[in-house]
Design a protein around this motif. Structure first.
Motif, short mmCIF file in Angstrom:
data_model
loop_
_atom_site.label_atom_id
_atom_site.label_comp_id
_atom_site.label_asym_id
_atom_site.label_seq_id
_atom_site.Cartn_x
_atom_site.Cartn_y
_atom_site.Cartn_z
N ASP A 136 -1.98 -4.94 0.34
CA ASP A 136 -0.71 -4.54 0.95
C ASP A 136 -0.74 -3.13 1.52
O ASP A 136 0.25 -2.66 2.10
N GLY A 137 -1.86 -2.44 1.39
CA GLY A 137 -2.01 -1.11 1.97
C GLY A 137 -1.28 -0.02 1.25
O GLY A 137 -1.20 1.12 1.74
N LEU A 138 -0.77 -0.29 0.03
CA LEU A 138 0.04 0.69 -0.68
C LEU A 138 -0.69 1.42 -1.79
O LEU A 138 -0.15 2.38 -2.35
N ARG A 139 -1.89 0.96 -2.14
CA ARG A 139 -2.67 1.61 -3.21
C ARG A 139 -4.09 1.87 -2.70
O ARG A 139 -4.78 0.96 -2.28
N TRP A 140 -4.46 3.14 -2.74
CA TRP A 140 -5.79 3.55 -2.33
C TRP A 140 -6.51 4.12 -3.55
O TRP A 140 -6.01 5.06 -4.18
N THR A 141 -7.67 3.56 -3.86
CA THR A 141 -8.45 4.03 -5.01
C THR A 141 -9.65 4.83 -4.50
O THR A 141 -10.45 4.32 -3.71
N PHE A 142 -9.76 6.07 -4.96
CA PHE A 142 -10.83 6.96 -4.52
C PHE A 142 -11.80 7.22 -5.67
O PHE A 142 -11.39 7.42 -6.81
N GLU A 143 -13.08 7.23 -5.34
CA GLU A 143 -14.14 7.56 -6.31
C GLU A 143 -14.76 8.89 -5.92
O GLU A 143 -15.26 9.06 -4.80
N LEU A 144 -14.74 9.84 -6.84
CA LEU A 144 -15.23 11.18 -6.55
C LEU A 144 -16.73 11.31 -6.81
O LEU A 144 -17.30 10.55 -7.58
N HIS A 145 -17.33 12.28 -6.16
CA HIS A 145 -18.69 12.69 -6.50
C HIS A 145 -18.71 13.21 -7.93
O HIS A 145 -17.71 13.76 -8.42
N GLY A 146 -19.82 13.08 -8.58
CA GLY A 146 -19.96 13.65 -9.91
C GLY A 146 -20.37 15.11 -9.86
O GLY A 146 -20.93 15.58 -8.86
#
Length: 514
Positions: free
Chosen positions: A85-95
Motif C-alpha cells: 500500500d506504499g505506507l510502510r518503508w523498511t530501511f536496513e542500515l549499514h553496520g
C-alpha cells in the motif's frame, strides 16, 4: 623606528592577507566552490536557504542521499523495501556506523532525530516538508520503519534532505545549540567543517569515519559571493573552481569565449504570472485564456531571457510526471489565428475598443522580471489591452500576493523535491494565502488528492497530468518558461553531472589528474 613600525605592520598585514588568500584558493588537493550567499546556520534542522543546505549536505548524511545526477541512492541505509500500500518503508542500515568523532550510532538514532525536527523548540523551517511522515520506529539495531499518511514514491529523495540526516545527538544533548561551534564539527557525511570565517570561507576536510571510502578530494572550500559578475571573474582568474551562478547577460559571451565553462541546465522550477481570479477582470476565465493565447513564449524564452530556458504552457517541469509536457490545443496555431481567437474571447467577455481591458502588471525588482513584463504588455497591445507596470522589492511584492493586493503578478515555484504534487498542491484551496491566484476548484482538489493517495506509479502519474490539464484549462496562472540553473565549472574538475535538481555533492567531485 617610528616610520618603520607602521610600514612593518602594513607588510605583516599584507603577508597575512596573502597567506589567507592562498589558504582558500584552488590547489592540487583542494576544490573551491562559490555560493551565492553566506551561511545562515550549521544545524541542518534549523536552516532552509540553499547555500546552508548545500554545505549541510556535504557534512550530514541520512538514510538516503543524492548522487551526482540528483537522484536518491542508498546513504546510511544500504537497502529498503515498501509495503504494497506504499505506507510502510523498511530501511536496513549499514553496520558499524560512526560519527566523525568515532561515536557509534544505529537505527535508534533516527526516531529521536525525527522528534527533534518536529519539536516546537527546534522551530525547523522545513518541518512542513515531512508532514506526510506519521512516524519512524527502530525495530532492531540496523532496521527501522518509516510510516506514511499517504503513499510517497519520492520518499527516498525526501529522506536525503539534511533535516533528517544523522546528527550527533550525543553532543547536542550536552552542548545544546553550541554544538555547531565545535571545530572540527561532528558530522555523519563525507566531510566535516574545520574552519568558518564569516563572509570569507568555510573549510571542510574529509570525515575520517565516513562509512564509505574517503571522498576523492581532501579539502572543500565554500566561499560566499553574492555578486555573480564577481564570481564569474574569480573563476576566470583561477581563484575558484565552481560558481553557483553567473550573469545571464554574459551567457552568450561565455559560450563563445570559454566553451565548456558555462552550464545552463533545466531546473526544477516554473516561472509564471498569477492572475487574481477573485475579482474582475480575471474572475472570467475567457479573459485569462485570451491573454495566454497572445503570448509568444518561445520568443520570451529565447530573446528576452536567452539562457536556454524552455517555454512552458503547463506547471510541471519536463520529466516530472512522464515524458509528455502539457500543451493546449491552440499552441501550434499561427499567431494571427491565435490573436483572432483571443479577440473573440475578450469580446464575449465584454472588452473591446469602447471598453478596453485595463490592468496593472506587478513584479518584484529584477531586470529579468521587468523585461518579461514589458514583453507581455507589448504582446497584448494588438488586442487593445492597456497595461501599466508596478515593481517593488521582493518582500513587499510577495506580501502583496499573500494579501491578494494585485491584479496580475509575477510568481513561480521552485520544487522542494522532485514530485509533481509539490507543484500542484500550491494551487489547492487548502493552501490559503499561499494560493496566490485564489484558485478554487473542488474537482481539481479531489483529483489531486486521488493522485496523492495512489500507490501505483503509473496511475499516480496519469492523475497528476490530468490535474495539471484541468488547472491549465482554467488558467489561474500564466506559465511562461521553466527555470534553468547557471553554473561555472572549471576544466580541472571531474565528476560534475548536469541535472534538473541542481544537486552536485562535493563527494562526487574530484580534480582531474594531468
Amino acid at each position: 623606528m617610528r616610520v618603520m613600525a607602521p610600514i612593518l605592520a602594513i607588510l605583516l598585514l599584507l603577508g597575512c592577507s596573502q597567506q589567507n588568500d592562498r589558504s582558500s584558493a584552488p590547489g592540487p588537493e583542494q576544490i573551491v566552490r562559490l555560493s551565492d550567499s553566506e551561511l545562515k546556520g550549521l544545524d541542518p534542522q534549523k536552516i532552509s536557504d540553499l547555500s546552508s543546505l548545500r554545505i549541510a549536505s556535504d557534512q550530514f548524511e541520512g538514510l538516503t542521499r543524492l548522487n551526482a545526477r540528483g537522484k536518491a541512492e542508498p546513504g546510511l541505509a544500504k537497502a529498503w523495501e515498501t509495503s504494497p500500500d506504499g505506507l510502510r518503508w523498511t530501511f536496513e542500515l549499514h553496520g558499524g556506523l560512526k560519527f566523525s568523532d568515532g561515536t557509534p550510532f544505529d537505527a535508534a538514532l533516527f526516531p529521536e532525530i525525527f522528534l527533534r525536527m518536529r519539536a516546537p523548540g527546534t522551530a525547523s523551517p522545513t518541518a512542513n516538508l515531512f508532514t506526510n511522515i506519521s512516524g519512524i520506529k527502530a525495530i532492531s539495531d540496523n532496521r527501522l520503519i518509516v510510516s506514511l499518511a499517504s503513499p510517497a514514491p519520492h520518499l527516498p529523495a525526501l529522506l536525503a534532505h539534511p533535516a533528517l540526516a544523522a546528527i550527533p545527538l550525543h553532543r547536542i544533548n550536552n552542548a545544546g545549540d553550541t554544538w555547531t561551534n565545535d571545530r572540527p564539527m561532528i558530522t555523519s557525511g563525507a566531510y566535516r567543517l574545520v574552519d568558518w570565517r564569516l563572509n570569507d570561507h568555510a573549510r571542510m576536510e574529509r570525515n575520517p569515519n565516513w562509512h564509505e571510502d574517503p571522498a576523492p578530494t581532501d579539502t572543500i572550500i565554500w566561499k560566499p559571493m553574492d555578486d555573480s559578475l564577481s564570481a564569474m571573474r574569480l573563476v576566470l582568474a583561477g581563484g575558484a573552481d565552481v560558481s553557483a551562478d553567473y550573469p545571464d547577460s554574459r551567457h552568450r559571451w561565455l559560450k563563445e569565449n570559454h566553451p565548456g565553462l558555462a552550464h545552463s541546465v533545466p531546473y526544477l522550477g516554473s516561472y509564471y504570472f498569477a492572475f487574481n481570479i477573485r475579482k474582475p477582470p480575471f474572475d472570467d476565465s475567457r479573459v485569462r485564456i485570451a491573454l495566454s493565447m497572445a503570448v509568444e513564449r518561445e520568443w520570451i524564452a529565447d530573446k528576452v531571457i536567452g539562457i536556454g530556458n524552455m517555454p512552458a504552457w503547463g506547471l510541471l517541469p519536463p520529466g516530472l510526471a512522464g515524458d509528455i509536457d502539457y500543451k493546449p490545443d491552440w499552441v501550434d496555431w499561427p499567431r494571427e489565428k491565435r490573436l483572432q481567437a483571443a479577440g473573440e474571447l475578450l469580446a464575449d467577455a465584454g472588452y473591446g475598443t469602447k471598453h478596453p481591458l485595463k490592468f496593472e502588471i506587478r513584479f518584484n525588482s529584477s531586470a529579468e522580471h521587468r523585461r518579461v513584463s514589458v514583453a507581455l504588455a507589448a504582446m497584448w497591445q494588438p488586442l487593445g489591452v492597456q497595461t501599466s507596470l508596478f515593481n517593488s522589492e521582493a518582500a513587499l511584492h510577495f506580501s502583496a500576493l499573500r494579501d491578494h493586493d494585485f491584479t496580475l503578478a509575477r510568481s513561480g515555484w521552485i520544487g522542494d523535491f522532485p514530485a509533481a504534487e509539490n507543484f500542484l498542491s500550491v494551487h489547492q484551496t487548502a493552501n490559503g494565502t499561499g494560493n496566490y491566484s485564489g484558485y478554487d476548484n473542488a474537482d481539481f482538489d479531489a483529483l489531486l488528492a486521488q493522485a496523492i493517495a495512489s500507490a501505483d506509479p503509473f496511475e499516480r502519474q496519469t492523475l497528476m497530468r490530468r490535474a495539471e490539464a484541468m488547472m491549465m484549462a482554467d488558467m489561474p496562472v500564466l506559465p511562461l518558461y521553466y527555470y534553468v540553473t547557471r553554473s561555472l565549472v572549471g576544466k580541472r574538475i571531474a565528476g560534475w553531472e548536469d541535472n534538473i535538481s541542481n544537486v552536485h555533492p562535493s563527494y562526487t567531485l574530484r580534480i582531474k589528474t594531468q
